[in-house]
Design a protein around this motif. Structure first.
Motif, PDB file in Angstrom:
ATOM      1  N   LEU A  48       7.447  -0.505  10.580  1.00  0.00           N
ATOM      2  CA  LEU A  48       7.142  -1.791   9.947  1.00  0.00           C
ATOM      3  C   LEU A  48       5.939  -1.651   9.027  1.00  0.00           C
ATOM      4  CD1 LEU A  48       7.623  -4.205  12.975  1.00  0.00           C
ATOM      5  CD2 LEU A  48       8.912  -4.292  10.815  1.00  0.00           C
ATOM      6  N   MET A  49       4.907  -0.976   9.515  1.00  0.00           N
ATOM      7  CA  MET A  49       3.691  -0.793   8.726  1.00  0.00           C
ATOM      8  C   MET A  49       4.004  -0.027   7.448  1.00  0.00           C
ATOM      9  SD  MET A  49       0.563  -1.707   9.287  1.00  0.00           S
ATOM     10  CE  MET A  49       0.461  -2.146   7.586  1.00  0.00           C
ATOM     11  N   SER A  50       4.828   0.996   7.551  1.00  0.00           N
ATOM     12  CA  SER A  50       5.210   1.787   6.393  1.00  0.00           C
ATOM     13  C   SER A  50       5.969   0.935   5.370  1.00  0.00           C
ATOM     14  CB  SER A  50       6.073   2.970   6.845  1.00  0.00           C
ATOM     15  OG  SER A  50       6.573   3.661   5.741  1.00  0.00           O
ATOM     16  N   MET A  51       6.859   0.105   5.860  1.00  0.00           N
ATOM     17  CA  MET A  51       7.636  -0.765   4.967  1.00  0.00           C
ATOM     18  C   MET A  51       6.721  -1.767   4.266  1.00  0.00           C
ATOM     19  SD  MET A  51      10.933  -1.397   7.419  1.00  0.00           S
ATOM     20  CE  MET A  51      11.838  -2.472   6.279  1.00  0.00           C
ATOM     21  N   ILE A  52       5.816  -2.366   5.005  1.00  0.00           N
ATOM     22  CA  ILE A  52       4.907  -3.364   4.432  1.00  0.00           C
ATOM     23  C   ILE A  52       3.951  -2.699   3.440  1.00  0.00           C
ATOM     24  CG2 ILE A  52       3.060  -5.002   4.947  1.00  0.00           C
ATOM     25  CD1 ILE A  52       4.523  -5.408   7.708  1.00  0.00           C
ATOM     26  N   ALA A  53       3.459  -1.521   3.778  1.00  0.00           N
ATOM     27  CA  ALA A  53       2.498  -0.824   2.920  1.00  0.00           C
ATOM     28  C   ALA A  53       3.121  -0.325   1.621  1.00  0.00           C
ATOM     29  CB  ALA A  53       1.867   0.341   3.681  1.00  0.00           C
ATOM     30  N   GLU A  83      -2.657  -8.895  14.958  1.00  0.00           N
ATOM     31  CA  GLU A  83      -3.813  -9.016  15.864  1.00  0.00           C
ATOM     32  C   GLU A  83      -4.664  -7.750  15.886  1.00  0.00           C
ATOM     33  OE1 GLU A  83      -2.098 -10.404  19.548  1.00  0.00           O
ATOM     34  OE2 GLU A  83      -2.242 -12.481  18.880  1.00  0.00           O
ATOM     35  N   ALA A  84      -4.071  -6.620  15.534  1.00  0.00           N
ATOM     36  CA  ALA A  84      -4.835  -5.377  15.437  1.00  0.00           C
ATOM     37  C   ALA A  84      -5.622  -5.307  14.130  1.00  0.00           C
ATOM     38  CB  ALA A  84      -3.900  -4.175  15.554  1.00  0.00           C
ATOM     39  N   GLY A  85      -5.427  -6.290  13.261  1.00  0.00           N
ATOM     40  CA  GLY A  85      -6.173  -6.328  12.007  1.00  0.00           C
ATOM     41  C   GLY A  85      -5.573  -5.487  10.907  1.00  0.00           C
ATOM     42  N   LEU A  86      -4.335  -5.039  11.075  1.00  0.00           N
ATOM     43  CA  LEU A  86      -3.710  -4.149  10.097  1.00  0.00           C
ATOM     44  C   LEU A  86      -2.956  -4.880   8.994  1.00  0.00           C
ATOM     45  CD1 LEU A  86      -2.441  -1.501  12.637  1.00  0.00           C
ATOM     46  CD2 LEU A  86      -4.409  -1.308  11.106  1.00  0.00           C
ATOM     47  N   VAL A  87      -2.466  -6.083   9.280  1.00  0.00           N
ATOM     48  CA  VAL A  87      -1.741  -6.871   8.279  1.00  0.00           C
ATOM     49  C   VAL A  87      -2.234  -8.311   8.303  1.00  0.00           C
ATOM     50  CG1 VAL A  87       0.363  -5.458   8.352  1.00  0.00           C
ATOM     51  CG2 VAL A  87       0.185  -7.478   9.818  1.00  0.00           C
ATOM     52  N   ASP A  88      -2.052  -8.983   7.191  1.00  0.00           N
ATOM     53  CA  ASP A  88      -2.244 -10.425   7.080  1.00  0.00           C
ATOM     54  C   ASP A  88      -0.871 -11.041   6.883  1.00  0.00           C
ATOM     55  OD1 ASP A  88      -5.002 -10.851   7.314  1.00  0.00           O
ATOM     56  OD2 ASP A  88      -5.340 -10.321   5.208  1.00  0.00           O
ATOM     57  N   SER A  89      -0.748 -12.307   7.215  1.00  0.00           N
ATOM     58  CA  SER A  89       0.524 -12.996   7.027  1.00  0.00           C
ATOM     59  C   SER A  89       0.280 -14.373   6.433  1.00  0.00           C
ATOM     60  CB  SER A  89       1.263 -13.121   8.355  1.00  0.00           C
ATOM     61  OG  SER A  89       0.528 -13.905   9.260  1.00  0.00           O
ATOM     62  N   VAL A  96       7.826 -15.920   6.787  1.00  0.00           N
ATOM     63  CA  VAL A  96       6.455 -15.401   6.830  1.00  0.00           C
ATOM     64  C   VAL A  96       6.423 -14.124   6.006  1.00  0.00           C
ATOM     65  CG1 VAL A  96       4.589 -14.555   8.303  1.00  0.00           C
ATOM     66  CG2 VAL A  96       6.072 -16.406   9.109  1.00  0.00           C
ATOM     67  N   TRP A  97       5.433 -14.027   5.156  1.00  0.00           N
ATOM     68  CA  TRP A  97       5.237 -12.862   4.298  1.00  0.00           C
ATOM     69  C   TRP A  97       4.058 -12.049   4.827  1.00  0.00           C
ATOM     70  CZ3 TRP A  97       8.114 -11.695  -0.149  1.00  0.00           C
ATOM     71  CH2 TRP A  97       9.132 -12.605  -0.422  1.00  0.00           C
ATOM     72  N   TYR A  98       4.193 -10.725   4.804  1.00  0.00           N
ATOM     73  CA  TYR A  98       3.175  -9.819   5.337  1.00  0.00           C
ATOM     74  C   TYR A  98       2.654  -8.916   4.237  1.00  0.00           C
ATOM     75  CZ  TYR A  98       4.576 -11.363   9.919  1.00  0.00           C
ATOM     76  OH  TYR A  98       4.809 -12.147  11.011  1.00  0.00           O
ATOM     77  N   ARG A  99       1.365  -8.599   4.344  1.00  0.00           N
ATOM     78  CA  ARG A  99       0.738  -7.636   3.432  1.00  0.00           C
ATOM     79  C   ARG A  99      -0.308  -6.834   4.208  1.00  0.00           C
ATOM     80  NH1 ARG A  99      -0.267 -12.456   2.472  1.00  0.00           N
ATOM     81  NH2 ARG A  99      -2.301 -13.397   2.709  1.00  0.00           N
ATOM     82  N   VAL A 100      -0.515  -5.635   3.776  1.00  0.00           N
ATOM     83  CA  VAL A 100      -1.472  -4.729   4.419  1.00  0.00           C
ATOM     84  C   VAL A 100      -2.892  -5.231   4.171  1.00  0.00           C
ATOM     85  CG1 VAL A 100      -2.448  -2.398   4.245  1.00  0.00           C
ATOM     86  CG2 VAL A 100       0.011  -2.714   4.273  1.00  0.00           C
ATOM     87  N   PHE A 105      -7.268   0.011   6.658  1.00  0.00           N
ATOM     88  CA  PHE A 105      -6.831   1.384   6.480  1.00  0.00           C
ATOM     89  C   PHE A 105      -7.923   2.253   5.883  1.00  0.00           C
ATOM     90  CE2 PHE A 105      -2.922  -0.563   7.486  1.00  0.00           C
ATOM     91  CZ  PHE A 105      -2.254   0.427   8.174  1.00  0.00           C
ATOM     92  N   ARG A 106      -8.749   1.680   5.016  1.00  0.00           N
ATOM     93  CA  ARG A 106      -9.894   2.449   4.504  1.00  0.00           C
ATOM     94  C   ARG A 106     -10.825   2.822   5.654  1.00  0.00           C
ATOM     95  NH1 ARG A 106      -9.174  -0.734  -0.097  1.00  0.00           N
ATOM     96  NH2 ARG A 106     -10.497  -2.428   0.637  1.00  0.00           N
ATOM     97  N   GLN A 107     -11.040   1.875   6.555  1.00  0.00           N
ATOM     98  CA  GLN A 107     -11.930   2.142   7.681  1.00  0.00           C
ATOM     99  C   GLN A 107     -11.337   3.182   8.626  1.00  0.00           C
ATOM    100  OE1 GLN A 107     -12.479  -1.876   8.975  1.00  0.00           O
ATOM    101  NE2 GLN A 107     -14.017  -2.286   7.435  1.00  0.00           N
ATOM    102  N   LEU A 108     -10.043   3.072   8.910  1.00  0.00           N
ATOM    103  CA  LEU A 108      -9.414   4.086   9.763  1.00  0.00           C
ATOM    104  C   LEU A 108      -9.432   5.445   9.076  1.00  0.00           C
ATOM    105  CD1 LEU A 108      -6.340   2.256  11.320  1.00  0.00           C
ATOM    106  CD2 LEU A 108      -8.454   2.956  12.454  1.00  0.00           C
ATOM    107  N   GLY A 109      -9.173   5.449   7.775  1.00  0.00           N
ATOM    108  CA  GLY A 109      -9.208   6.703   7.024  1.00  0.00           C
ATOM    109  C   GLY A 109     -10.581   7.347   7.061  1.00  0.00           C
ATOM    110  N   ALA A 110     -11.626   6.518   6.879  1.00  0.00           N
ATOM    111  CA  ALA A 110     -12.998   7.043   6.921  1.00  0.00           C
ATOM    112  C   ALA A 110     -13.322   7.583   8.312  1.00  0.00           C
ATOM    113  CB  ALA A 110     -13.990   5.952   6.538  1.00  0.00           C
ATOM    114  N   LEU A 111     -12.837   6.913   9.326  1.00  0.00           N
ATOM    115  CA  LEU A 111     -13.068   7.353  10.696  1.00  0.00           C
ATOM    116  C   LEU A 111     -12.440   8.724  10.947  1.00  0.00           C
ATOM    117  CD1 LEU A 111     -14.075   6.584  13.570  1.00  0.00           C
ATOM    118  CD2 LEU A 111     -11.806   5.632  13.957  1.00  0.00           C
ATOM    119  N   LEU A 112     -11.269   8.954  10.358  1.00  0.00           N
ATOM    120  CA  LEU A 112     -10.540  10.206  10.564  1.00  0.00           C
ATOM    121  C   LEU A 112     -10.890  11.285   9.548  1.00  0.00           C
ATOM    122  CD1 LEU A 112      -7.061   8.676  11.401  1.00  0.00           C
ATOM    123  CD2 LEU A 112      -8.748   9.598  12.999  1.00  0.00           C
TER     124      LEU A 112
END
Length: 120
Positions: A48-53, A83-89, A96-100, A105-112
């Motif tokens: 789902l995340m991949s499709m939305i992104a 609720e994990a903070g990865l998408v807005d709706s 309902v429309w979803y967007r990243v 993702f910038r924060q997760l990327g920086a963490l990794l």
């Protein structure tokens, strides 16, 4: 499965974390970041995340047919991502429309972020 509400991730708490290769996380930081990784740890949610992104925004009506799952099950997975903070709706009429949330993702990327190996 429990019907308990999942805690909503505070992206400010995630932003505080230095890359894992710089210094270990403390317990509070790990608690803040874990729901994001847990949400992405499920194959359906990862798809789902991949499709939305892959697009600026996507309607749930376009997500549901891609899976051999019921609408309520897809809605549950989308709720976990939200609720994990990865998408807005945003509700628009019936759908309902979803967007990243790019900052998540910038924060997760920086963490990794790992330094390049020497000599590379």
């Amino acid at each position: 499965m429990s019907k308990q509400s999942l805690p909503v991730v505070d992206l400010q708490a995630v932003a505080c974390c230095a890359p894992l290769a710089v210094r270990p996380m403390d317990a509070e930081q790990a608690v803040a970041v874990a729901p994001m990784f847990k949400a992405l740890g499920d194959p359906v949610r990862l798809r789902l995340m991949s499709m939305i992104a892959s697009v600026p925004e996507m309607c749930v009506c376009d997500l549901t047919p891609a899976f051999d799952l019921s609408g309520p099950t897809i809605s549950h997975h989308l709720k976990v991502l939200r609720e994990a903070g990865l998408v807005d709706s945003e509700r628009r009429g019936t759908w309902v429309w979803y967007r990243v949330r790019p900052e998540a993702f910038r924060q997760l990327g920086a963490l990794l972020d790992l330094p390049a190996p020497e000599g590379a």
